[in-house]
Enzyme design. Sequence first.
Site, PDB file in Angstrom:
ATOM      1  N   ARG A  47      42.339   7.593  93.404  1.00 22.19           N
ATOM      2  CA  ARG A  47      42.648   8.746  94.249  1.00 22.19           C
ATOM      3  C   ARG A  47      42.140  10.049  93.637  1.00 22.19           C
ATOM      4  NH1 ARG A  47      46.921   7.131  94.813  1.00 22.19           N
ATOM      5  NH2 ARG A  47      47.166   6.392  96.945  1.00 22.19           N
ATOM      6  N   THR A  48      42.451  10.298  92.377  1.00 26.74           N
ATOM      7  CA  THR A  48      42.082  11.572  91.753  1.00 26.74           C
ATOM      8  C   THR A  48      40.575  11.693  91.567  1.00 26.74           C
ATOM      9  OG1 THR A  48      44.207  11.641  90.593  1.00 26.74           O
ATOM     10  CG2 THR A  48      42.474  13.070  89.760  1.00 26.74           C
ATOM     11  N   LYS A  80      32.143   1.127  72.672  1.00 25.69           N
ATOM     12  CA  LYS A  80      31.442   0.791  71.436  1.00 25.69           C
ATOM     13  C   LYS A  80      31.896   1.660  70.266  1.00 25.69           C
ATOM     14  CE  LYS A  80      27.356  -0.347  74.216  1.00 25.69           C
ATOM     15  NZ  LYS A  80      25.949  -0.008  74.506  1.00 25.69           N
ATOM     16  N   ARG A 102      40.256  12.963  82.651  1.00 27.69           N
ATOM     17  CA  ARG A 102      41.496  12.175  82.662  1.00 27.69           C
ATOM     18  C   ARG A 102      41.473  11.305  81.411  1.00 27.69           C
ATOM     19  NH1 ARG A 102      44.909   8.926  87.137  1.00 27.69           N
ATOM     20  NH2 ARG A 102      45.308  11.089  87.673  1.00 27.69           N
ATOM     21  N   HIS A 145      49.442  17.148  84.958  1.00 32.51           N
ATOM     22  CA  HIS A 145      48.468  16.873  86.019  1.00 32.51           C
ATOM     23  C   HIS A 145      48.486  18.096  86.947  1.00 32.51           C
ATOM     24  CE1 HIS A 145      45.846  14.908  88.667  1.00 32.51           C
ATOM     25  NE2 HIS A 145      46.488  13.765  88.890  1.00 32.51           N
TER      26      HIS A 145
END
Length: 321
Positions: A54-55, A82, A104, A134
């Site tokens: 969604r974000t 890695k 995020r 958020h």
Amino acid sequence: MKHLLSAGDLDRDEALLVLDTAEKLRELADRPIKKLPTLRGRTVVNLFFEDSTRTRISFEAAAKRLSADVINFSAKGSSVEKGESLKDTALTLAAMGADAVVVRHPASGAPHRLAASDWISASVLNAGDGTHEHPTQALLDAFTMRRHLGDLEGRRVAIVGDVLHSRVARSNVLLLQTLGADITLVAPPTLLPVGIEQWSCSTSYDLDAVLPKTDVVMMLRVQRERMNAAFFPSAREYSRRYGLDATRMASLPEHALVMHPGPMNRGMEISADVADSTRSVIVEQVTNGVAVRMAALYLLLAGGGPAVDDTVPEQRSRETP
């Protein structure tokens, strides 16, 4: 402002500027052509170290509607797996000429670290860091409330559920308090964080006592993926005490809204009939999220004021041969 890292960084005027700008940009959703040339030539990178649908899509749609170039970076399958560090990833993005980085990250504070470093000169937008914050979710929640209820001064908002693991709850408390709302956090004692008495809100363990005097009830997802202990006896017991079903919804005032930041655990914190009811604005939150994130990108990268529409003719005239 150069960055958007916390809802607490916004004073009342700045928060209202974002919401007013988003109100103008929200009109694009109803137009056949949903684009403005405002950020043409700018590059926005979605830097996601944590899964999100969604974000990420919301930020991508927002940047593209402003005509920015978008690069999506996912940690899965990248050099991060890695062993590449956040610093080296940031230096790579800087070398590519990123103007804004939407981050995020599962670690609380990662966007702040990126913004405070000299690794990159781009604007940093926090799209969720650990269990911390958020801010754009809080902005879109406030935007949705304001479209239905008007001024939020004195409005009563109940945020219900897994507050302990919720970055949405933290950002909403900070922003809604700035906008003058009265917030009550409703949860079992085990799902309220240590130091909750220092937050600018009240708390309750009794959902049924809070609902009749609430203008907005926001249900939070139970984040079982973050739980390493038994915070409540069972899902059935949690739903019985803190789930929003049709019976509980009937105790809300007639004008009250039902919200959820998503994704939902239907049947646990919210029943299917409530989620799909006319009281629910959950789908509208998604639509509004694009407008709010457009406003954030516009204000950070274009440095404009609230009159977004005034910039469009000027840019079009410069582009006309």
